[in-house]
Design a protein around this motif. Structure first.
Motif, PDB file in Angstrom:
ATOM      1  N   LEU A 158       1.864   2.238   5.986  1.00 60.02           N
ATOM      2  CA  LEU A 158       2.613   1.695   7.122  1.00 60.02           C
ATOM      3  C   LEU A 158       3.997   1.234   6.680  1.00 60.02           C
ATOM      4  CD1 LEU A 158      -0.148  -0.354   9.008  1.00 60.02           C
ATOM      5  CD2 LEU A 158       0.636   1.983   9.463  1.00 60.02           C
ATOM      6  N   ALA A 159       4.073   0.650   5.477  1.00 65.40           N
ATOM      7  CA  ALA A 159       5.369   0.251   4.916  1.00 65.40           C
ATOM      8  C   ALA A 159       6.246   1.475   4.665  1.00 65.40           C
ATOM      9  CB  ALA A 159       5.154  -0.518   3.620  1.00 65.40           C
ATOM     10  N   HIS A 160       5.650   2.516   4.104  1.00 65.29           N
ATOM     11  CA  HIS A 160       6.389   3.760   3.841  1.00 65.29           C
ATOM     12  C   HIS A 160       6.961   4.335   5.134  1.00 65.29           C
ATOM     13  CE1 HIS A 160       7.156   7.974   2.809  1.00 65.29           C
ATOM     14  NE2 HIS A 160       6.297   8.309   3.764  1.00 65.29           N
ATOM     15  N   ILE A 161       6.164   4.357   6.186  1.00 61.25           N
ATOM     16  CA  ILE A 161       6.621   4.899   7.472  1.00 61.25           C
ATOM     17  C   ILE A 161       7.767   4.055   8.028  1.00 61.25           C
ATOM     18  CG2 ILE A 161       5.925   5.232   9.893  1.00 61.25           C
ATOM     19  CD1 ILE A 161       3.129   6.036   8.741  1.00 61.25           C
TER      20      ILE A 161
ATOM     21  N   ASP B 152       8.797  -4.440   2.862  1.00 55.01           N
ATOM     22  CA  ASP B 152       8.530  -5.197   1.632  1.00 55.01           C
ATOM     23  C   ASP B 152       7.378  -6.176   1.828  1.00 55.01           C
ATOM     24  OD1 ASP B 152      10.493  -3.884   0.220  1.00 55.01           O
ATOM     25  OD2 ASP B 152      12.013  -5.453   0.506  1.00 55.01           O
ATOM     26  N   GLN B 153       7.328  -6.820   2.972  1.00 54.50           N
ATOM     27  CA  GLN B 153       6.241  -7.763   3.238  1.00 54.50           C
ATOM     28  C   GLN B 153       4.902  -7.042   3.358  1.00 54.50           C
ATOM     29  OE1 GLN B 153       8.000  -9.704   6.683  1.00 54.50           O
ATOM     30  NE2 GLN B 153       8.379 -11.565   5.492  1.00 54.50           N
ATOM     31  N   MET B 154       4.902  -5.878   3.990  1.00 52.71           N
ATOM     32  CA  MET B 154       3.659  -5.100   4.069  1.00 52.71           C
ATOM     33  C   MET B 154       3.167  -4.731   2.683  1.00 52.71           C
ATOM     34  SD  MET B 154       4.217  -2.493   7.270  1.00 52.71           S
ATOM     35  CE  MET B 154       5.476  -2.856   8.478  1.00 52.71           C
ATOM     36  N   ARG B 155       4.088  -4.317   1.823  1.00 50.90           N
ATOM     37  CA  ARG B 155       3.687  -3.949   0.455  1.00 50.90           C
ATOM     38  C   ARG B 155       3.172  -5.168  -0.301  1.00 50.90           C
ATOM     39  NH1 ARG B 155       8.369  -0.459   0.651  1.00 50.90           N
ATOM     40  NH2 ARG B 155       7.656   1.703   0.818  1.00 50.90           N
TER      41      ARG B 155
ATOM     42  N   TYR C 262      11.053   6.351   8.317  1.00 51.51           N
ATOM     43  CA  TYR C 262      11.294   6.910   9.648  1.00 51.51           C
ATOM     44  C   TYR C 262      11.783   5.887  10.673  1.00 51.51           C
ATOM     45  CZ  TYR C 262       8.256  10.495   7.600  1.00 51.51           C
ATOM     46  OH  TYR C 262       7.688  11.440   6.777  1.00 51.51           O
ATOM     47  N   ASP C 263      11.787   4.619  10.324  1.00 46.42           N
ATOM     48  CA  ASP C 263      12.167   3.593  11.279  1.00 46.42           C
ATOM     49  C   ASP C 263      13.267   2.732  10.661  1.00 46.42           C
ATOM     50  OD1 ASP C 263      11.650   1.064  13.179  1.00 46.42           O
ATOM     51  OD2 ASP C 263      10.616   2.771  14.054  1.00 46.42           O
ATOM     52  N   ARG C 264      13.333   1.458  11.036  1.00 46.25           N
ATOM     53  CA  ARG C 264      14.391   0.584  10.536  1.00 46.25           C
ATOM     54  C   ARG C 264      13.869  -0.473   9.562  1.00 46.25           C
ATOM     55  NH1 ARG C 264      18.485  -0.251  15.746  1.00 46.25           N
ATOM     56  NH2 ARG C 264      18.930   1.980  16.026  1.00 46.25           N
ATOM     57  N   GLY C 265      12.778  -0.120   8.869  1.00 45.62           N
ATOM     58  CA  GLY C 265      12.322  -0.967   7.784  1.00 45.62           C
ATOM     59  C   GLY C 265      11.341  -2.053   8.172  1.00 45.62           C
ATOM     60  N   TYR C 266      10.789  -1.990   9.384  1.00 43.71           N
ATOM     61  CA  TYR C 266       9.805  -2.992   9.784  1.00 43.71           C
ATOM     62  C   TYR C 266       8.854  -2.394  10.815  1.00 43.71           C
ATOM     63  CZ  TYR C 266      12.251  -3.570  14.239  1.00 43.71           C
ATOM     64  OH  TYR C 266      12.811  -3.340  15.473  1.00 43.71           O
ATOM     65  N   GLY C 267       7.765  -3.086  11.057  1.00 46.87           N
ATOM     66  CA  GLY C 267       6.831  -2.730  12.116  1.00 46.87           C
ATOM     67  C   GLY C 267       6.475  -3.973  12.898  1.00 46.87           C
ATOM     68  N   HIS C 268       5.939  -3.772  14.090  1.00 46.60           N
ATOM     69  CA  HIS C 268       5.586  -4.891  14.961  1.00 46.60           C
ATOM     70  C   HIS C 268       4.082  -4.843  15.253  1.00 46.60           C
ATOM     71  CE1 HIS C 268       5.883  -7.878  18.165  1.00 46.60           C
ATOM     72  NE2 HIS C 268       5.220  -7.047  18.948  1.00 46.60           N
TER      73      HIS C 268
ATOM     74  N   LEU D  88       1.651  -7.739   1.004  1.00 42.88           N
ATOM     75  CA  LEU D  88       0.312  -8.010   1.520  1.00 42.88           C
ATOM     76  C   LEU D  88      -0.708  -7.027   0.953  1.00 42.88           C
ATOM     77  CD1 LEU D  88       1.318  -8.768   5.214  1.00 42.88           C
ATOM     78  CD2 LEU D  88       0.189 -10.371   3.663  1.00 42.88           C
ATOM     79  N   ALA D  89      -0.325  -5.765   0.853  1.00 40.02           N
ATOM     80  CA  ALA D  89      -1.218  -4.761   0.269  1.00 40.02           C
ATOM     81  C   ALA D  89      -1.558  -5.106  -1.171  1.00 40.02           C
ATOM     82  CB  ALA D  89      -0.577  -3.378   0.354  1.00 40.02           C
ATOM     83  N   GLN D  90      -0.574  -5.553  -1.932  1.00 43.09           N
ATOM     84  CA  GLN D  90      -0.816  -5.901  -3.328  1.00 43.09           C
ATOM     85  C   GLN D  90      -1.709  -7.120  -3.448  1.00 43.09           C
ATOM     86  OE1 GLN D  90       0.332  -3.910  -5.973  1.00 43.09           O
ATOM     87  NE2 GLN D  90      -1.242  -5.159  -7.003  1.00 43.09           N
ATOM     88  N   ILE D  91      -1.497  -8.116  -2.606  1.00 40.38           N
ATOM     89  CA  ILE D  91      -2.354  -9.308  -2.612  1.00 40.38           C
ATOM     90  C   ILE D  91      -3.793  -8.922  -2.282  1.00 40.38           C
ATOM     91  CG2 ILE D  91      -2.832 -11.488  -1.418  1.00 40.38           C
ATOM     92  CD1 ILE D  91       0.244 -11.756  -1.069  1.00 40.38           C
ATOM     93  N   ALA D  92      -3.960  -8.018  -1.316  1.00 42.14           N
ATOM     94  CA  ALA D  92      -5.312  -7.571  -0.969  1.00 42.14           C
ATOM     95  C   ALA D  92      -5.984  -6.868  -2.140  1.00 42.14           C
ATOM     96  CB  ALA D  92      -5.261  -6.654   0.257  1.00 42.14           C
ATOM     97  N   ARG D  93      -5.226  -6.048  -2.857  1.00 45.77           N
ATOM     98  CA  ARG D  93      -5.778  -5.351  -4.024  1.00 45.77           C
ATOM     99  C   ARG D  93      -6.165  -6.342  -5.114  1.00 45.77           C
ATOM    100  NH1 ARG D  93      -2.182  -1.097  -2.738  1.00 45.77           N
ATOM    101  NH2 ARG D  93      -0.442  -2.206  -3.699  1.00 45.77           N
ATOM    102  N   ASP D  94      -5.294  -7.311  -5.346  1.00 42.74           N
ATOM    103  CA  ASP D  94      -5.493  -8.232  -6.468  1.00 42.74           C
ATOM    104  C   ASP D  94      -6.549  -9.301  -6.193  1.00 42.74           C
ATOM    105  OD1 ASP D  94      -3.530  -6.883  -7.859  1.00 42.74           O
ATOM    106  OD2 ASP D  94      -1.939  -8.337  -7.405  1.00 42.74           O
TER     107      ASP D  94
END
Length: 561
Positions: free
Chosen positions: A71-74, A351-354, A78-84, A356-362
């Motif tokens: 979702l962060a990659h997308i 960046d925030q999504m990434r 393809y967007d403006r660097g964030y999602g809602h 969060l993903a890292q915290i979930a992994r760790d």
């Protein structure tokens, strides 16, 4: 967490290829916008005020770290660097370019995600309690049932052209964290004499005509659940109004025909459809349940948490506000706020999504949840890891300690993005949050749910806010109505309108007066805003909201005397 089987994988890839062809034909002019519209809506693509918007399904709000990374990659590519993140546990991208949408859908398919049935007159993304599988008060994890419903409803041939969109929510606990009574169908899992089943609630909904759902059947065993749902939707599909879209929801059908007639029709239809299932639904459920086994919880000391809680006031404030009780000893549920005062509620940067993903992994068994309140949940966290998690959240600007407080506001995108909106929501939410952050009153005020919608469609759930705000257009001017006393929990109540609306530059001061009145009226810090409102009623709050009207009435009374 559910993993696609071969059929799922092939189905989603086929839909991507199909829609890719449709997009190509729209771009070369072979399809007009009128012809393209139903095709794009079937794949979650809207045309909003300024650009296309793609709504991506997050079934029952559950994500893996790999999916969050994608979702962060997308967002970045393809967007403006964030999602809602939305009140339907989805994510929306507000700026995709039409030629890029097939690539986005392909990237989603790479991580077992899609945008199917996030729009249109179909059964939408099935939502669930965001604490599912973790909460201490849970009867059963509702996510296997939600996944079963997702599989049953996706591309269901009878339910692709319903009278209107149809929303289902599932809860497995006594505490309702899924707003089930404000859905077309709400399910509450219950155990009766050792048998698991569900209460079926029907006819709830917000929008133009808000209604609280009614119990269609107080207990349906799991082996009858899917055919009973099929019977319910089938009955509405035949009875539902198609002459007036504002009266097409099942809540109007239940209101017009009465719950007893609907129940009788559903029972009759259930007797017809049940034999066709032949137990295949229970076989599917058994396979699905295997994907939702709890993680391997460990037993270890929580000394690091205890020390940090005693020594660090910033950590203590966050832990006391953003943690919830977990069913496993030594664990906690963490709610990560996406509501830092001044920011757009529900937005997260790539960046925030990434992060969060890292915290979930760790630290969190590789699992995240999206709540209907537009926050992110780490459902399984050992308390010994909380100091490290808090430090990682601080580094990502995600450590706001405000869950359930004034600035933890639900807000739809409003007129900043949405073509249906009649007023702005985001700036109002930002203004309220910023003002109370300046006053440093949030923790003194205590639990308070403010919900804001930018139009009558109520995507911000304002009807069930303790304080609800509805933005409307009055002769070309934004006007904001206030409702009080709404509740989206197991004691669902639709809020009561206070009176005339407020101009854009008046709404934040009006909310400030309202909350100041509450602080004066409450019996003590332990009495919440909602409790005070239920004890005293509307009148003292109306006096605070409309002081000039009260003063005028006093002058008129004195003059008459």
């Amino acid at each position: 967490m559910y993993r696609y089987n071969d059929f799922d994988e092939a189905f989603v890839r086929e839909r991507v290829a199909q829609f890719s062809g449709q997009v190509a034909r729209r771009i070369d002019g072979s399809l007009t916008e009128e012809e393209f519209r139903p095709l794009r809506l079937m794949n979650g693509l809207y045309l909003q005020l300024h650009a296309y918007m793609l709504r991506v399904a997050i079934p029952y709000g559950t994500l893996s770290s790999r999916q969050m990374d994608q979702l962060a990659h997308i967002a970045e590519t393809y967007d403006r660097g964030y999602g809602h993140f939305t009140t339907r546990q989805n994510i929306q991208y507000n700026w995709p370019k039409l030629p890029d949408v097939p690539a986005i859908l392909s990237d989603l398919a790479d991580v077992q995600m899609h945008a199917i049935q996030t729009s249109g007159n179909t059964i939408r993304n099935v939502t669930a309690d965001h604490f599912a599988g973790a909460s201490a008060d849970e009867v059963a994890d509702p996510r296997p049932i939600a996944e079963l419903i997702r599989q049953w409803s996706t591309d269901h041939p009878e339910f692709q052209f319903l009278p209107r969109k149809f929303k289902i929510a599932v809860s497995g606990a006594e505490a309702d964290r899924a707003v089930v009574r404000a859905h077309d169908i709400g399910l509450v899992l219950r155990e009766r004499a050792g048998t698991l089943g569900a209460e079926i609630i029907v006819g709830g909904g917000l929008g133009r005509t808000p209604m609280v759902g009614k119990t269609l059947k107080d207990f349906v065993p799991l082996q009858d659940l899917l055919p009973y749902l099929e019977a319910t939707v089938s009955v509405w599909n035949l009875l539902g109004r198609r002459d007036n879209k504002y009266k097409a929801r099942i809540k109007i059908t239940v209101h017009e025909h009465g719950i007893e007639e609907i129940r009788a029709r559903v029972e009759e239809r259930f007797a017809q459809v049940k034999p066709a299932f032949g137990g295949i639904d229970m076989e599917m459920l058994s396979e699905i349940e295997a994907h939702f086994a709890p993680p391997a919880f460990v037993t270890k000391p929580v000394d690091a948490y205890t020390r940090a809680h005693e020594a660090d006031p910033v950590f203590r404030a966050w832990a006391d506000t953003n943690l919830a009780a977990h069913k496993a000893e030594g664990y906690a549920i963490v709610t990560v706020s996406l509501k830092k005062p001044g920011q757009t509620p529900g937005d997260a940067s790539a960046d925030q999504m990434r992060a969060l993903a890292q915290i979930a992994r760790d630290f969190a068994h590789d699992e995240l949840r999206i709540s209907h309140e537009q926050n992110v949940i780490l459902p399984h966290v050992h308390k010994s890891d909380l100091p490290a998690i808090h430090a990682a959240l601080k580094a990502a600007d995600l450590a706001t300690a405000n869950i359930g407080l004034v600035s933890d506001i639900i807000a739809c995108p409003g007129m900043d993005y949405c073509a249906l909106a009649t007023a702005r929501s985001i700036p109002v939410a930002q203004g309220i949050a910023t003002r109370f952050n300046e006053l440093k009153l949030e923790h003194e005020i205590g639990p308070l749910k403010i919900k804001i919608s930018g139009c009558i469609n109520a995507c911000g759930h304002h009807h069930v806010g303790h304080i609800g705000i509805l933005g409307l257009d009055r002769a070309g001017v934004e006007n904001y109505q206030i409702t009080l006393g709404g509740d989206g929990t197991e004691t669902t109540v639709i809020g009561e309108r206070t009176g005339p609306g407020f101009a854009y530059d008046e709404i934040v001061p009006a909310i400030e007066r309202l909350i100041a009145a509450y602080l004066e009226l409450r019996t003590g810090p332990e009495e919440t805003f909602l409790q005070t409102y239920r004890r005293l009623g509307m009148d003292p709050f109306k006096t605070a909201l409309y002081p000039e009207k009260d003063a005028k009435a006093g002058k008129e009374k004195a003059h008459a005397a």
